[in-house]
Enzyme design. Structure first.
Site, PDB file in Angstrom:
ATOM      1  N   GLU A 122      -0.048  -6.692  10.066  1.00  0.00           N
ATOM      2  CA  GLU A 122       1.383  -6.708   9.732  1.00  0.00           C
ATOM      3  C   GLU A 122       2.156  -7.634  10.679  1.00  0.00           C
ATOM      4  O   GLU A 122       3.368  -7.502  10.825  1.00  0.00           O
ATOM      5  CB  GLU A 122       1.976  -5.294   9.795  1.00  0.00           C
ATOM      6  CG  GLU A 122       1.367  -4.292   8.827  1.00  0.00           C
ATOM      7  CD  GLU A 122       1.757  -4.461   7.359  1.00  0.00           C
ATOM      8  OE1 GLU A 122       2.531  -5.396   7.040  1.00  0.00           O
ATOM      9  OE2 GLU A 122       1.272  -3.674   6.527  1.00  0.00           O
ATOM     10  N   HIS A 156       4.419   4.193   2.161  1.00  0.00           N
ATOM     11  CA  HIS A 156       3.639   3.600   3.238  1.00  0.00           C
ATOM     12  C   HIS A 156       3.999   4.189   4.612  1.00  0.00           C
ATOM     13  O   HIS A 156       3.174   4.863   5.219  1.00  0.00           O
ATOM     14  CB  HIS A 156       3.853   2.078   3.212  1.00  0.00           C
ATOM     15  CG  HIS A 156       3.041   1.323   4.207  1.00  0.00           C
ATOM     16  ND1 HIS A 156       2.410   0.145   3.922  1.00  0.00           N
ATOM     17  CD2 HIS A 156       2.772   1.565   5.508  1.00  0.00           C
ATOM     18  CE1 HIS A 156       1.766  -0.285   4.995  1.00  0.00           C
ATOM     19  NE2 HIS A 156       1.983   0.562   5.978  1.00  0.00           N
ATOM     20  N   HIS A 176       3.115   5.247  10.709  1.00  0.00           N
ATOM     21  CA  HIS A 176       2.854   6.029   9.499  1.00  0.00           C
ATOM     22  C   HIS A 176       3.191   7.485   9.830  1.00  0.00           C
ATOM     23  O   HIS A 176       2.449   8.391   9.499  1.00  0.00           O
ATOM     24  CB  HIS A 176       1.398   5.903   9.078  1.00  0.00           C
ATOM     25  CG  HIS A 176       1.025   4.514   8.637  1.00  0.00           C
ATOM     26  ND1 HIS A 176      -0.237   4.196   8.238  1.00  0.00           N
ATOM     27  CD2 HIS A 176       1.740   3.375   8.531  1.00  0.00           C
ATOM     28  CE1 HIS A 176      -0.288   2.905   7.913  1.00  0.00           C
ATOM     29  NE2 HIS A 176       0.902   2.380   8.095  1.00  0.00           N
TER      30      HIS A 176
HETATM   31 ZN   LIG Z   1       1.218   0.316   7.896  1.00  0.00          ZN
END
Ligand SMILES: [Zn+2]
Length: 218
Positions: free
Chosen positions: A75, A157, A96
């Site tokens: 990411e 997500h 998360h």
């Molecule tokens: Zn993630």
């Protein structure tokens, strides 16, 4: 701050997230803006428990070239694009975390329901439209949801929080978790009542200005 110290701080923040139960295993990532070109980010696929300062990856957030023994987090572009568009943001945490993920799964925007949320995160916490992880689309959607805020949910997500430094981003992650939990539970009690939008906005502006002044004094 020299680069070794910066790497140590990012690594420490990773372990703190793990201890506070905001990430599990290899999920989530943290970065710190180092200068006008480089950020330091956690590596891809390594367990937080075993992370060492030398595992951190130095990434140019204009070209996405990187130096380090590991690949940067998948990411990394989400982090890089935030640094390019938000000049006062120097630390980013993607998690998360449980309660924020629950609200993200319901795709519900969080209204201003707590004073500390309004101050630290902003008058609402928006939900970024769903897109596959690691894509341009998720970066664009998340940037949009984060506009004028220090936190955003990512549909189905997780969440992203930002701050002036690692400490502020960390506090934002904790406040987001508390807020998401309060939002879920207050909904079970009937309804989460909102603070007036203007007052919520004002509290956030006050927080940004007060904090900015403290930083300058140091
Ligand atoms: Zn993630």
């Amino acid at each position: 701050m020299d680069i070794q110290e910066a790497k140590k701080n990012v690594c420490k923040a990773g372990k703190r997230l793990l201890n506070k139960n905001l990430v599990k295993g290899t999920w989530g990532n943290i970065s710190l803006r180092y200068d006008d070109n480089y950020m330091i980010i956690t590596p891809s696929g390594l367990n937080y428990e075993e992370l060492k300062a030398e595992d951190m990856v130095v990434v140019n957030y204009h070209t996405y070239e990187y130096k380090g023994i590991h690949k940067p987090s998948s990411e990394m572009k989400l982090h890089g694009e935030i640094y390019k568009t938000r000049k006062k943001i120097n630390a980013i945490i993607h998690t998360h975390q449980q309660n924020a993920s629950t609200v993200a799964a319901a795709r519900r925007e969080i209204p201003p329901i707590l004073d500390d949320m309004a101050q630290i995160l902003g008058p609402t916490v928006r939900v970024a439209d769903y897109a596959l992880p690691g894509t341009k689309k998720i970066v664009k959607a998340t940037l949009k949801a984060l506009k004028g805020r220090n936190a955003a949910l990512m549909a189905n997500h997780g969440a992203v929080v930002v701050g002036n430094d690692l400490e502020e981003a960390f506090v934002a992650a904790e406040v987001l978790e508390k807020t998401a939990k309060a939002f879920i539970e207050a909904s079970f009690l009937g309804e989460a009542k909102s603070i007036n939008k203007f007052e919520a906005w004002y509290m956030h502006q006050y927080f940004i200005k007060k904090y900015g002044k403290q930083k300058k004094k140091k």
